[in-house]
Design a protein around this motif. Structure first.
Motif, PDB file in Angstrom:
ATOM      1  N   SER A 145      35.273  59.414 -99.747  1.00 16.33           N
ATOM      2  CA  SER A 145      35.239  60.195-100.983  1.00 16.33           C
ATOM      3  C   SER A 145      35.616  61.648-100.733  1.00 16.33           C
ATOM      4  O   SER A 145      35.561  62.137 -99.607  1.00 16.33           O
ATOM      5  CB  SER A 145      33.845  60.124-101.605  1.00 16.33           C
ATOM      6  N   GLY A 146      35.975  62.324-101.820  1.00 14.19           N
ATOM      7  CA  GLY A 146      36.321  63.737-101.733  1.00 14.19           C
ATOM      8  C   GLY A 146      37.618  64.027-102.453  1.00 14.19           C
ATOM      9  O   GLY A 146      38.514  63.184-102.503  1.00 14.19           O
ATOM     10  N   THR A 147      37.738  65.228-102.988  1.00 14.80           N
ATOM     11  CA  THR A 147      38.969  65.625-103.664  1.00 14.80           C
ATOM     12  C   THR A 147      40.130  65.608-102.674  1.00 14.80           C
ATOM     13  O   THR A 147      40.036  66.223-101.604  1.00 14.80           O
ATOM     14  CB  THR A 147      38.836  67.046-104.251  1.00 14.80           C
ATOM     15  N   PRO A 148      41.206  64.905-102.987  1.00 15.11           N
ATOM     16  CA  PRO A 148      42.349  64.854-102.058  1.00 15.11           C
ATOM     17  C   PRO A 148      42.889  66.252-101.769  1.00 15.11           C
ATOM     18  O   PRO A 148      43.135  67.040-102.689  1.00 15.11           O
ATOM     19  CB  PRO A 148      43.378  64.010-102.813  1.00 15.11           C
ATOM     20  N   ALA A 149      43.048  66.564-100.504  1.00 11.75           N
ATOM     21  CA  ALA A 149      43.564  67.879-100.088  1.00 11.75           C
ATOM     22  C   ALA A 149      45.082  67.791-100.020  1.00 11.75           C
ATOM     23  O   ALA A 149      45.676  67.608 -98.951  1.00 11.75           O
ATOM     24  CB  ALA A 149      42.972  68.279 -98.747  1.00 11.75           C
ATOM     25  N   LEU A 150      45.726  67.917-101.172  1.00 12.90           N
ATOM     26  CA  LEU A 150      47.166  67.679-101.275  1.00 12.90           C
ATOM     27  C   LEU A 150      47.976  68.516-100.290  1.00 12.90           C
ATOM     28  O   LEU A 150      48.835  67.987 -99.574  1.00 12.90           O
ATOM     29  CB  LEU A 150      47.643  67.955-102.706  1.00 12.90           C
ATOM     30  N   ALA A 151      47.730  69.821-100.251  1.00 17.25           N
ATOM     31  CA  ALA A 151      48.534  70.688 -99.386  1.00 17.25           C
ATOM     32  C   ALA A 151      48.387  70.302 -97.917  1.00 17.25           C
ATOM     33  O   ALA A 151      49.357  70.337 -97.152  1.00 17.25           O
ATOM     34  CB  ALA A 151      48.142  72.147 -99.594  1.00 17.25           C
ATOM     35  N   LEU A 152      47.179  69.911 -97.510  1.00 20.91           N
ATOM     36  CA  LEU A 152      46.967  69.467 -96.126  1.00 20.91           C
ATOM     37  C   LEU A 152      47.687  68.155 -95.854  1.00 20.91           C
ATOM     38  O   LEU A 152      48.267  67.964 -94.779  1.00 20.91           O
ATOM     39  CB  LEU A 152      45.470  69.324 -95.844  1.00 20.91           C
ATOM     40  N   CYS A 153      47.646  67.244 -96.818  1.00 18.02           N
ATOM     41  CA  CYS A 153      48.342  65.961 -96.646  1.00 18.02           C
ATOM     42  C   CYS A 153      49.845  66.178 -96.516  1.00 18.02           C
ATOM     43  O   CYS A 153      50.512  65.555 -95.681  1.00 18.02           O
ATOM     44  CB  CYS A 153      48.038  65.035 -97.822  1.00 18.02           C
ATOM     45  N   VAL A 154      50.381  67.065 -97.334  1.00 19.03           N
ATOM     46  CA  VAL A 154      51.808  67.390 -97.262  1.00 19.03           C
ATOM     47  C   VAL A 154      52.142  68.047 -95.922  1.00 19.03           C
ATOM     48  O   VAL A 154      53.194  67.782 -95.321  1.00 19.03           O
ATOM     49  CB  VAL A 154      52.207  68.309 -98.438  1.00 19.03           C
ATOM     50  N   SER A 155      51.234  68.892 -95.436  1.00 17.32           N
ATOM     51  CA  SER A 155      51.469  69.528 -94.132  1.00 17.32           C
ATOM     52  C   SER A 155      51.484  68.505 -93.007  1.00 17.32           C
ATOM     53  O   SER A 155      52.253  68.635 -92.046  1.00 17.32           O
ATOM     54  CB  SER A 155      50.398  70.604 -93.863  1.00 17.32           C
ATOM     55  N   LEU A 156      50.661  67.482 -93.125  1.00 19.89           N
ATOM     56  CA  LEU A 156      50.656  66.424 -92.111  1.00 19.89           C
ATOM     57  C   LEU A 156      51.956  65.630 -92.163  1.00 19.89           C
ATOM     58  O   LEU A 156      52.510  65.261 -91.123  1.00 19.89           O
ATOM     59  CB  LEU A 156      49.454  65.498 -92.308  1.00 19.89           C
ATOM     60  N   GLU A 157      52.427  65.360 -93.367  1.00 20.91           N
ATOM     61  CA  GLU A 157      53.724  64.703 -93.529  1.00 20.91           C
ATOM     62  C   GLU A 157      54.807  65.483 -92.783  1.00 20.91           C
ATOM     63  O   GLU A 157      55.630  64.912 -92.047  1.00 20.91           O
ATOM     64  CB  GLU A 157      54.057  64.615 -95.021  1.00 20.91           C
ATOM     65  N   SER A 158      54.798  66.807 -92.953  1.00 21.68           N
ATOM     66  CA  SER A 158      55.790  67.666 -92.316  1.00 21.68           C
ATOM     67  C   SER A 158      55.630  67.674 -90.799  1.00 21.68           C
ATOM     68  O   SER A 158      56.623  67.612 -90.060  1.00 21.68           O
ATOM     69  CB  SER A 158      55.659  69.089 -92.867  1.00 21.68           C
ATOM     70  N   ALA A 159      54.389  67.736 -90.306  1.00 23.23           N
ATOM     71  CA  ALA A 159      54.140  67.766 -88.862  1.00 23.23           C
ATOM     72  C   ALA A 159      54.591  66.463 -88.199  1.00 23.23           C
ATOM     73  O   ALA A 159      55.181  66.475 -87.107  1.00 23.23           O
ATOM     74  CB  ALA A 159      52.653  68.008 -88.594  1.00 23.23           C
ATOM     75  N   LEU A 160      54.324  65.343 -88.845  1.00 25.24           N
ATOM     76  CA  LEU A 160      54.753  64.049 -88.302  1.00 25.24           C
ATOM     77  C   LEU A 160      56.273  63.931 -88.298  1.00 25.24           C
ATOM     78  O   LEU A 160      56.864  63.432 -87.333  1.00 25.24           O
ATOM     79  CB  LEU A 160      54.132  62.913 -89.110  1.00 25.24           C
ATOM     80  N   ALA A 161      56.903  64.386 -89.375  1.00 23.99           N
ATOM     81  CA  ALA A 161      58.363  64.343 -89.439  1.00 23.99           C
ATOM     82  C   ALA A 161      58.976  65.212 -88.342  1.00 23.99           C
ATOM     83  O   ALA A 161      59.967  64.825 -87.702  1.00 23.99           O
ATOM     84  CB  ALA A 161      58.834  64.803 -90.811  1.00 23.99           C
ATOM     85  N   TYR A 162      58.370  66.378 -88.126  1.00 25.45           N
ATOM     86  CA  TYR A 162      58.862  67.317 -87.107  1.00 25.45           C
ATOM     87  C   TYR A 162      58.767  66.732 -85.703  1.00 25.45           C
ATOM     88  O   TYR A 162      59.745  66.717 -84.950  1.00 25.45           O
ATOM     89  CB  TYR A 162      58.063  68.617 -87.211  1.00 25.45           C
ATOM     90  N   THR A 163      57.607  66.207 -85.345  1.00 25.46           N
ATOM     91  CA  THR A 163      57.409  65.733 -83.970  1.00 25.46           C
ATOM     92  C   THR A 163      58.101  64.392 -83.706  1.00 25.46           C
ATOM     93  O   THR A 163      58.738  64.212 -82.671  1.00 25.46           O
ATOM     94  CB  THR A 163      55.916  65.627 -83.637  1.00 25.46           C
TER      95      THR A 163
END
Length: 385
Positions: free
Chosen positions: A247-265
């Motif tokens: 549970s918890g409010t989805p942390a959209l900006a953090l999720c998007v940042s993870l998408e970017s970090a995974l794409a980068y590495t």
């Protein structure tokens, strides 16, 4: 690097050689930009039915689909967490609580991070039975011993893909084959030190952990991958989110940042790996000449980590001395208590003296040959006395 280090600190021009990337990586510009844009452009709660909420949910679903594709998983298998520690706790405690009717036996190893051994210890206090599989001299799990330990009431085996101290890479596929010989046993893999660094497949795992801040992302976002049919008792209850398991409010900006970090590495996986391996070999060839240095990381281990034992050296004092010279290394995992043995090194060497005198150097594609040369100069001079 100038010798007047303290004066440079005070003037704000302190030059640092950072060799502790296994503990934390700096956020890359692309990740920061993606976080900023998502935080600025999407004002709604992804769970809200109004237009800003719908727009935020659409962007969240897009990020989730991209993350799933990168990890060779389904978007329904992604559980967003605050990081690897929460993911590991959710995986271990969640399986234990959901499947205790089939048994209360858990298997892990002494190579694991504290966020694995911690919840395992807590479960042991609640009446679960825990076994630790033996580790071979090369840092790999003893598969024959694992086979002996597995029972019909074993419900969980938790082994890291790459451990955070010695960098040994485990035979995940072979472990999975053994685990699946038992009817109600699940295989959890902490892949925090593997994802974005070496090829990782979720195919032969039931649960997998990763964290953003280990792959040039932002601290505070991680993922637990969970095969669809598996149930978990949540750690956090309290309302609608991206999944019923957290549970918890989805942390959209953090999720998007993870998408970017995974794409980068993952997008530069081979390039970064080759750069790091080159620097690792420079270190190995220089350090293996010194008879007072024992290299614990196996040759076929992750090149991102190089673990040493230093005979007759107080490595805590050495770490502090190196820090004074602007060189940042670790003695053990950042989550381990000081002045204690390195459990992974002891599990592999069975030598208490060696496991009390460890140093971990962890590398990045950003590490330069000049930094390696400077480190070697300062390090070898420091251990002479």
């Amino acid at each position: 690097m100038a010798d007047d280090t303290e004066a440079n600190r005070e003037r704000g021009i302190f030059i640092m050689i950072y060799l502790d990337y296994a503990a934390h990586t700096p956020v890359c510009d692309e990740v920061l930009k993606s976080f900023e844009e998502a935080a600025r452009d999407f004002t709604g709660n992804p769970n809200s039915p109004h237009t800003p909420g719908v727009m935020a949910k659409k962007r969240l679903e897009e990020a989730t689909e991209n993350i799933a594709k990168i990890l060779s998983a389904k978007k329904e298998e992604i559980i967003y967490t605050s990081g690897a520690s929460e993911s590991n706790n959710l995986a271990i405690k969640g399986i234990a609580k959901s499947y205790q009717r089939y048994g209360k036996h858990i298997i892990t190893s002494f190579l694991e991070h504290a966020s694995v051994t911690g919840p395992v210890a807590a479960l042991k206090n609640e009446g679960y039975e825990v076994d630790f599989v033996n580790i071979n001299k090369d840092g790999s799990v003893d598969l024959e011993h694992l086979k002996e330990l597995l029972r019909d009431d074993t419900i969980l085996v938790s082994i890291a893909c790459v451990d955070s101290e010695i960098g040994a890479i485990q035979p995940i596929d072979k472990i999975y084959e053994l685990v699946k010989t038992k009817p109600h046993c699940f295989f959890h893999v902490d892949a925090t030190q593997a994802v974005g660094k070496i090829p990782v497949s979720f195919q032969n795992m039931d649960l997998m952990t990763l964290s953003g801040h280990k792959i040039y992302g932002i601290t505070g976002i991680g993922v637990l991958l969970k095969k669809e049919q598996i149930m978990l008792e949540p750690l956090i209850h309290g309302g609608l989110s991206t999944t019923s398991f957290r549970s918890g409010t989805p942390a959209l900006a953090l999720c998007v940042s993870l998408e970017s970090a995974l794409a980068y590495t993952t997008g530069h996986l081979e390039e970064f790996y080759d750069k790091v391996r080159e620097k690792n070999l420079l270190l190995r060839r220089a350090l293996e000449k010194n008879k007072n240095i024992v290299i614990n990381t196996p040759e076929d281990g992750s090149p991102f980590i190089l673990n040493l034992s230093l005979k007759g050296v107080n490595t805590n004092a050495l770490q502090a001395a190196l820090d004074e010279k602007g060189i940042c290394v670790a003695t053990k995992s950042a989550c381990c208590a000081v002045n204690t043995v390195s459990k992974p090194v002891y599990a592999m060497t069975k030598d208490k003296k060696l496991s009390l005198a460890t140093l971990r150097i962890s590398l990045s594609h950003m590490t330069t040959a000049e930094e390696i040369e400077r480190f070697l100069d300062v390090f070898l001079e420091a251990i002479k006395g």
